[in-house]
Design a protein around this motif. Structure first.
Motif, mmCIF file in Angstrom:
data_model
loop_
_atom_site.group_PDB
_atom_site.id
_atom_site.type_symbol
_atom_site.label_atom_id
_atom_site.label_comp_id
_atom_site.label_asym_id
_atom_site.label_seq_id
_atom_site.Cartn_x
_atom_site.Cartn_y
_atom_site.Cartn_z
ATOM 1 N N ILE A 114 0.858 -1.192 0.000
ATOM 2 C CA ILE A 114 0.000 0.000 0.000
ATOM 3 C C ILE A 114 0.887 1.232 0.000
ATOM 4 O O ILE A 114 1.735 1.403 0.889
ATOM 5 C CB ILE A 114 -0.937 0.028 1.220
ATOM 6 C CG1 ILE A 114 -1.859 -1.203 1.220
ATOM 7 C CG2 ILE A 114 -1.776 1.308 1.217
ATOM 8 C CD1 ILE A 114 -2.787 -1.264 2.429
ATOM 9 N N ASP A 116 1.097 4.881 0.730
ATOM 10 C CA ASP A 116 0.332 5.845 1.523
ATOM 11 C C ASP A 116 1.309 6.846 2.152
ATOM 12 O O ASP A 116 1.635 6.759 3.342
ATOM 13 C CB ASP A 116 -0.448 5.093 2.606
ATOM 14 C CG ASP A 116 -1.423 5.984 3.357
ATOM 15 O OD1 ASP A 116 -1.498 7.182 3.040
ATOM 16 O OD2 ASP A 116 -2.105 5.472 4.267
ATOM 17 N N HIS A 118 1.293 9.883 3.370
ATOM 18 C CA HIS A 118 0.939 10.624 4.582
ATOM 19 C C HIS A 118 0.228 9.750 5.620
ATOM 20 O O HIS A 118 -0.212 10.257 6.644
ATOM 21 C CB HIS A 118 0.056 11.815 4.226
ATOM 22 C CG HIS A 118 0.688 12.740 3.230
ATOM 23 N ND1 HIS A 118 1.758 13.552 3.534
ATOM 24 C CD2 HIS A 118 0.415 12.951 1.910
ATOM 25 C CE1 HIS A 118 2.105 14.240 2.462
ATOM 26 N NE2 HIS A 118 1.319 13.892 1.466
ATOM 27 N N PHE A 119 0.111 8.473 5.337
ATOM 28 C CA PHE A 119 -0.577 7.500 6.187
ATOM 29 C C PHE A 119 -2.004 7.956 6.486
ATOM 30 O O PHE A 119 -2.442 8.076 7.625
ATOM 31 C CB PHE A 119 0.191 7.266 7.500
ATOM 32 C CG PHE A 119 -0.098 5.900 8.082
ATOM 33 C CD1 PHE A 119 0.467 4.765 7.531
ATOM 34 C CD2 PHE A 119 -0.940 5.751 9.158
ATOM 35 C CE1 PHE A 119 0.189 3.517 8.041
ATOM 36 C CE2 PHE A 119 -1.229 4.503 9.683
ATOM 37 C CZ PHE A 119 -0.666 3.379 9.123
ATOM 38 N N ARG A 120 -2.742 8.159 5.398
ATOM 39 C CA ARG A 120 -4.138 8.582 5.503
ATOM 40 C C ARG A 120 -5.121 7.407 5.445
ATOM 41 O O ARG A 120 -6.314 7.588 5.666
ATOM 42 C CB ARG A 120 -4.473 9.539 4.352
ATOM 43 C CG ARG A 120 -3.732 10.858 4.404
ATOM 44 C CD ARG A 120 -3.957 11.620 3.122
ATOM 45 N NE ARG A 120 -3.375 12.945 3.154
ATOM 46 C CZ ARG A 120 -3.021 13.632 2.073
ATOM 47 N NH1 ARG A 120 -3.183 13.104 0.867
ATOM 48 N NH2 ARG A 120 -2.498 14.841 2.181
ATOM 49 N N HIS A 121 -4.627 6.226 5.120
ATOM 50 C CA HIS A 121 -5.532 5.117 4.812
ATOM 51 C C HIS A 121 -5.328 3.931 5.761
ATOM 52 O O HIS A 121 -5.278 2.778 5.334
ATOM 53 C CB HIS A 121 -5.329 4.677 3.360
ATOM 54 C CG HIS A 121 -5.483 5.801 2.380
ATOM 55 N ND1 HIS A 121 -6.716 6.331 2.059
ATOM 56 C CD2 HIS A 121 -4.566 6.505 1.658
ATOM 57 C CE1 HIS A 121 -6.551 7.311 1.178
ATOM 58 N NE2 HIS A 121 -5.261 7.430 0.920
ATOM 59 N N ILE A 137 3.513 -1.398 3.897
ATOM 60 C CA ILE A 137 3.100 -0.010 3.695
ATOM 61 C C ILE A 137 4.313 0.870 3.409
ATOM 62 O O ILE A 137 5.259 0.921 4.201
ATOM 63 C CB ILE A 137 2.353 0.512 4.933
ATOM 64 C CG1 ILE A 137 1.151 -0.386 5.245
ATOM 65 C CG2 ILE A 137 1.901 1.951 4.715
ATOM 66 C CD1 ILE A 137 0.464 -0.055 6.560
ATOM 67 N N THR A 139 5.424 4.555 3.317
ATOM 68 C CA THR A 139 4.941 5.829 3.841
ATOM 69 C C THR A 139 6.100 6.687 4.322
ATOM 70 O O THR A 139 7.151 6.170 4.726
ATOM 71 C CB THR A 139 3.944 5.599 4.995
ATOM 72 O OG1 THR A 139 3.425 6.861 5.443
ATOM 73 C CG2 THR A 139 4.602 4.881 6.166
ATOM 74 N N SER A 177 -2.364 1.579 -4.837
ATOM 75 C CA SER A 177 -2.005 2.988 -4.704
ATOM 76 C C SER A 177 -3.282 3.818 -4.610
ATOM 77 O O SER A 177 -3.837 4.231 -5.632
ATOM 78 C CB SER A 177 -1.151 3.436 -5.899
ATOM 79 O OG SER A 177 -0.743 4.775 -5.756
ATOM 80 N N PRO A 178 -3.792 4.055 -3.399
ATOM 81 C CA PRO A 178 -5.066 4.780 -3.244
ATOM 82 C C PRO A 178 -5.071 6.162 -3.881
ATOM 83 O O PRO A 178 -6.121 6.630 -4.335
ATOM 84 C CB PRO A 178 -5.235 4.877 -1.717
ATOM 85 C CG PRO A 178 -4.375 3.812 -1.157
ATOM 86 C CD PRO A 178 -3.224 3.667 -2.096
ATOM 87 N N GLU A 179 -3.915 6.814 -3.898
ATOM 88 C CA GLU A 179 -3.853 8.180 -4.425
ATOM 89 C C GLU A 179 -3.219 8.235 -5.811
ATOM 90 O O GLU A 179 -2.875 9.309 -6.307
ATOM 91 C CB GLU A 179 -3.089 9.061 -3.439
ATOM 92 C CG GLU A 179 -3.776 9.135 -2.079
ATOM 93 C CD GLU A 179 -2.968 9.895 -1.036
ATOM 94 O OE1 GLU A 179 -2.018 10.609 -1.427
ATOM 95 O OE2 GLU A 179 -3.279 9.767 0.154
#
Length: 282
Positions: A114, A116, A118-121, A137, A139, A177-179
């Motif tokens: 993952i 992330d 800024h560790f938003r998720h 992760i 990050t 990749s959420p973003e």
């Protein structure tokens, strides 16, 4: 309460005279009000806005943009699902879990990365941890990731691997990749939306999974109502948490600059297994 406005094709009353019919249905324990119109244009905006009583409204796609603007100016609260939403991200994680679990890759090797920064998720990482043995992760927010890792170990006995070094991402498995951020290495990726058209990437990129629509939606999604938008509205406005279990009906694939194509989850799982075998010379 959510209100759906749709337009019955052909009209059920004389088109020259505006007419609407109302009913109320229940889906997943949530009440939905239906308003069926006999036409999609020349609508009495003020009258409709008054009927809506400030409720959020999901409009049929048969109602054109100009008419939508008039309805919005009259005070109607039109709902539009964002391209990336909490529900779409949750669907992506469900998709990643399903692809890995169904791939035939040995369970200890079923890894999800993952990205992330800024560790938003954290909630997405937690959900993945409940299904997979490896969640890695990438990050820059190491203090938050460390706190999360301690919490996961204390509550679930689940180890979390995290780092600000891109090498943390798994060679096998899949990276989410959420973003929409690209890693430095060429890895199989999962994005919530379509990647940039000019992006060159030889590994497969999966994106925009479509949810499996519940059977109850069949009657509701007639006359131009998008099932995915209805899911989003129920989740965002009515807090329908059971929708977090939705899995993918299909998703899109882009590989080696080829034209995108819609594929079934089973085909995506086969691709991941093939990559796994190729890396091991099997």
């Amino acid at each position: 309460m959510l209100l759906i406005i749709r337009c019955q094709e052909g009209g059920f009353r004389q088109r020259l005279r505006f007419h609407c019919e109302q009913e109320q249905v229940e889906v997943f324990g949530k009440k939905i009000r239906l308003l069926c119109l006999n036409r999609a244009s020349r609508l009495p905006a003020r009258k409709l806005a008054a009927l809506c009583q400030n409720m959020p409204v999901l409009l049929s796609s048969q109602i054109g943009e100009k008419q939508r603007e008039l309805l919005a100016r009259a005070g109607m609260r039109l709902y539009a699902a964002p391209a990336v939403s909490p529900l779409s991200l949750r669907l992506c994680v469900n998709c990643a879990i399903e692809l890995l679990e169904q791939s035939g890759i040995p369970f200890p090797c079923q890894a999800l990365g993952i990205i992330d920064p800024h560790f938003r998720h954290a909630a997405l990482a937690l959900h993945a941890l409940l299904h997979l043995t490896q969640v890695r992760i990438l990050t820059d927010n190491l203090p938050a990731a460390q706190q999360f890792a301690h919490q996961m170990m204390a509550e679930y006995g689940a180890p979390v691997t995290f780092s600000d070094n891109p090498s943390i991402l798994p060679e096998d498995g899949l990276t989410f990749s959420p973003e929409g951020i690209l890693p430095e290495r060429n890895l199989p990726l999962l994005f919530p939306t379509r990647p940039a058209s000019d992006m060159t990437w030889t590994a497969p990129i999966f994106y925009s999974p479509k949810p499996v629509l519940p059977e109850q939606f069949t009657a509701l999604t007639a006359e131009g109502i998008d099932g995915r938008d209805l899911l989003e509205a129920l989740y965002a406005l009515e807090r329908c948490k059971m929708l977090e279990k939705q899995g993918p009906a299909s998703l899109y694939l882009q590989k080696n600059g080829e034209v995108e194509k819609e594929i079934a989850p089973a085909e995506a799982s086969r691709i991941l297994l093939q990559l796994f075998h190729e890396k091991r010379g099997m």
